[in-house]
Every structure is written in C-alpha cells, then in structure tokens.
Scaffold this motif. Structure first.
Motif, PDB file in Angstrom:
ATOM      1  N   MET A  82       0.830  -1.177   0.000  1.00  0.00           N
ATOM      2  CA  MET A  82       0.000   0.000   0.000  1.00  0.00           C
ATOM      3  C   MET A  82       0.877   1.244   0.000  1.00  0.00           C
ATOM      4  SD  MET A  82      -2.915  -0.989   2.726  1.00  0.00           S
ATOM      5  CE  MET A  82      -3.043  -2.717   3.009  1.00  0.00           C
ATOM      6  N   PRO A  83       0.432   2.278  -0.656  1.00  0.00           N
ATOM      7  CA  PRO A  83       1.214   3.512  -0.655  1.00  0.00           C
ATOM      8  C   PRO A  83       1.264   4.125   0.742  1.00  0.00           C
ATOM      9  CG  PRO A  83      -0.524   3.593  -2.305  1.00  0.00           C
ATOM     10  CD  PRO A  83      -0.733   2.369  -1.493  1.00  0.00           C
ATOM     11  N   ASP A  84       2.277   4.916   0.963  1.00  0.00           N
ATOM     12  CA  ASP A  84       2.385   5.567   2.264  1.00  0.00           C
ATOM     13  C   ASP A  84       1.373   6.702   2.376  1.00  0.00           C
ATOM     14  OD1 ASP A  84       3.572   7.222   0.427  1.00  0.00           O
ATOM     15  OD2 ASP A  84       5.285   7.718   1.675  1.00  0.00           O
ATOM     16  N   VAL A  85       1.233   7.220   3.574  1.00  0.00           N
ATOM     17  CA  VAL A  85       0.242   8.263   3.853  1.00  0.00           C
ATOM     18  C   VAL A  85       0.510   9.505   3.003  1.00  0.00           C
ATOM     19  CG1 VAL A  85      -0.618   9.796   5.653  1.00  0.00           C
ATOM     20  CG2 VAL A  85      -0.219   7.397   6.165  1.00  0.00           C
ATOM     21  N   LEU A  86       1.774   9.856   2.840  1.00  0.00           N
ATOM     22  CA  LEU A  86       2.118  11.040   2.047  1.00  0.00           C
ATOM     23  C   LEU A  86       1.614  10.906   0.613  1.00  0.00           C
ATOM     24  CD1 LEU A  86       3.566  13.747   1.747  1.00  0.00           C
ATOM     25  CD2 LEU A  86       5.654  12.475   1.221  1.00  0.00           C
ATOM     26  N   THR A  87       1.771   9.736   0.027  1.00  0.00           N
ATOM     27  CA  THR A  87       1.302   9.526  -1.339  1.00  0.00           C
ATOM     28  C   THR A  87      -0.208   9.716  -1.432  1.00  0.00           C
ATOM     29  OG1 THR A  87       3.112   7.985  -1.750  1.00  0.00           O
ATOM     30  CG2 THR A  87       1.234   7.879  -3.250  1.00  0.00           C
ATOM     31  N   HIS A  88      -0.944   9.163  -0.463  1.00  0.00           N
ATOM     32  CA  HIS A  88      -2.405   9.324  -0.476  1.00  0.00           C
ATOM     33  C   HIS A  88      -2.800  10.797  -0.355  1.00  0.00           C
ATOM     34  CE1 HIS A  88      -3.513   5.161  -0.596  1.00  0.00           C
ATOM     35  NE2 HIS A  88      -2.829   4.867   0.495  1.00  0.00           N
ATOM     36  N   VAL A  89      -2.142  11.524   0.521  1.00  0.00           N
ATOM     37  CA  VAL A  89      -2.463  12.941   0.707  1.00  0.00           C
ATOM     38  C   VAL A  89      -2.139  13.732  -0.554  1.00  0.00           C
ATOM     39  CG1 VAL A  89      -1.834  15.026   1.983  1.00  0.00           C
ATOM     40  CG2 VAL A  89      -2.199  12.899   3.206  1.00  0.00           C
ATOM     41  N   LEU A  90      -0.997  13.473  -1.158  1.00  0.00           N
ATOM     42  CA  LEU A  90      -0.616  14.212  -2.361  1.00  0.00           C
ATOM     43  C   LEU A  90      -1.536  13.906  -3.536  1.00  0.00           C
ATOM     44  CD1 LEU A  90       3.272  13.997  -2.137  1.00  0.00           C
ATOM     45  CD2 LEU A  90       1.835  16.009  -1.761  1.00  0.00           C
ATOM     46  N   VAL A  91      -1.942  12.662  -3.683  1.00  0.00           N
ATOM     47  CA  VAL A  91      -2.888  12.323  -4.753  1.00  0.00           C
ATOM     48  C   VAL A  91      -4.230  13.007  -4.499  1.00  0.00           C
ATOM     49  CG1 VAL A  91      -4.198  10.425  -5.798  1.00  0.00           C
ATOM     50  CG2 VAL A  91      -1.741  10.178  -5.413  1.00  0.00           C
ATOM     51  N   GLY A  92      -4.676  13.038  -3.247  1.00  0.00           N
ATOM     52  CA  GLY A  92      -5.895  13.766  -2.908  1.00  0.00           C
ATOM     53  C   GLY A  92      -5.770  15.250  -3.223  1.00  0.00           C
ATOM     54  N   TYR A  93      -4.599  15.818  -2.958  1.00  0.00           N
ATOM     55  CA  TYR A  93      -4.349  17.228  -3.272  1.00  0.00           C
ATOM     56  C   TYR A  93      -4.447  17.471  -4.772  1.00  0.00           C
ATOM     57  CZ  TYR A  93      -1.912  21.663  -3.767  1.00  0.00           C
ATOM     58  OH  TYR A  93      -1.579  22.951  -4.104  1.00  0.00           O
ATOM     59  N   VAL A  94      -3.824  16.597  -5.558  1.00  0.00           N
ATOM     60  CA  VAL A  94      -3.847  16.750  -7.013  1.00  0.00           C
ATOM     61  C   VAL A  94      -5.283  16.695  -7.527  1.00  0.00           C
ATOM     62  CG1 VAL A  94      -3.214  15.630  -9.196  1.00  0.00           C
ATOM     63  CG2 VAL A  94      -1.514  15.871  -7.374  1.00  0.00           C
ATOM     64  N   ILE A  95      -6.036  15.704  -7.081  1.00  0.00           N
ATOM     65  CA  ILE A  95      -7.426  15.575  -7.526  1.00  0.00           C
ATOM     66  C   ILE A  95      -8.242  16.792  -7.102  1.00  0.00           C
ATOM     67  CG2 ILE A  95      -9.552  14.242  -7.239  1.00  0.00           C
ATOM     68  CD1 ILE A  95      -7.711  11.744  -6.950  1.00  0.00           C
ATOM     69  N   GLY A  96      -8.074  17.218  -5.860  1.00  0.00           N
ATOM     70  CA  GLY A  96      -8.805  18.389  -5.362  1.00  0.00           C
ATOM     71  C   GLY A  96      -8.466  19.660  -6.121  1.00  0.00           C
TER      72      GLY A  96
END
Length: 171
Positions: free
Chosen positions: A1-15
């Motif tokens: 699973m990706p790390d927490v930072l990756t999830h947050v950054l992908v959420g930022y990009v989508i947002g």
C-alpha cells in the motif's frame, strides 16, 4: 500500500484539478478530498488505541480494521458529512468519496506476496481482487511521482484559477 504522504498528495492533485474545473469547488475544498484520501487509513488509530483495549472497555469483540474497507469508508464519510452545515453536505460527501476512492484505487494497485489485494468489499464478500502489481509497498517512487504531480497541479491552478478565488473561505 502507498504511504500516507502519497495518499495525501494524490488527494491534493485531484482536489486542485477539481477546483480549477468546477466553480463550486473552491481551493478550501481541496482539504476535503485530502481527508477523504486519508479516511481508510483511520484504521491505523489502532496504533494509539489498540483493539484489545477497546474490546475490554466495551466488553465486546472489536477491531479497527474494517475502517479500511468500502463499508468502513461509507461509515466515515457519513459521519464526516454530519460535521458539515446542511447546505454543504452534498459537496462534502462527494469530495470525501472522491478522495476515499482514490485511496482504494491506489491500494488495489499494490503488489502483494500473495498476489491478492485486501478484502475491500468486506463484509459483503470475502473476495479479494487480484493485486495490480504496479508497485511494492516499500517503493519510494509513488511518493516522488505524486509530489511532482502535486507541484504540477499547484502550478496549473495558479495559472488558470482567478486570484480572488484563492482568498475565499468555505461558503
């Protein structure tokens, strides 16, 4: 699973991309997508409040693990929507769901030793989807790629979004 930072950054990009594309999504709403992208990992609260402690206090069997399934995500999104003003709930739910779905999509691309992903559809079914095999959980490149994408989304938003939108708060 990706790390927490990756999830947050992908959420930022989508947002950020949503805030550029849709007038109703302001820059302040980007945080909701980021929270949604983190919501399945709320199961990691077990590091601070172990399952056994909660089970002992409540005198019932207990586990935080179901929070990392689609059912747990629906529960977290519904509870999160209750924190929003009634007029904003639809937007809040939509943005939290978009973020949470990005989290599950990234996790399902994971290569595991068994070749199967986690039971994302539990308790509906125990079926485990085949893992995508795109990367290992120990790889660092997903965080690097998502970081570069976040920089690109930030630059794109600065270029195409009116400056006065940046100063508006949630309405």
């Amino acid at each position: 699973m990706p790390d927490v930072l990756t999830h947050v950054l992908v959420g930022y990009v989508i947002g950020m991309l949503l805030s550029v594309r849709h007038e109703g999504v302001r820059p302040a709403h980007v945080t909701l997508v980021m929270i949604g992208a983190l919501s399945p990992d709320f199961a990691k609260i077990q590091l601070f409040v172990p399952d056994g402690l909660v089970a002992a206090v409540l005198s019932v069997s207990f586990s935080w693990s179901p929070l990392h399934t689609l059912t747990g995500t629906v529960l977290v999104v519904c509870l999160g929507a209750l924190l929003a003003a009634p007029g904003c709930r639809r937007l809040v739910i939509a943005l939290l769901v978009i973020g949470a779905l990005s989290h599950h999509a990234l996790d399902l691309l994971l290569m595991t030793p068994t070749g199967e992903a986690y039971g994302v559809f539990w308790p509906i079914t125990e079926y485990r989807l085949p893992a995508g095999g795109l990367y290992l959980s120990s790889d660092r490149w997903p965080a690097l790629v998502s970081g570069l994408a976040a920089i690109g989304a930030w630059a794109l938003a600065r270029r195409y979004r009116p400056a006065e939108m940046d100063s508006h708060a949630l309405e």
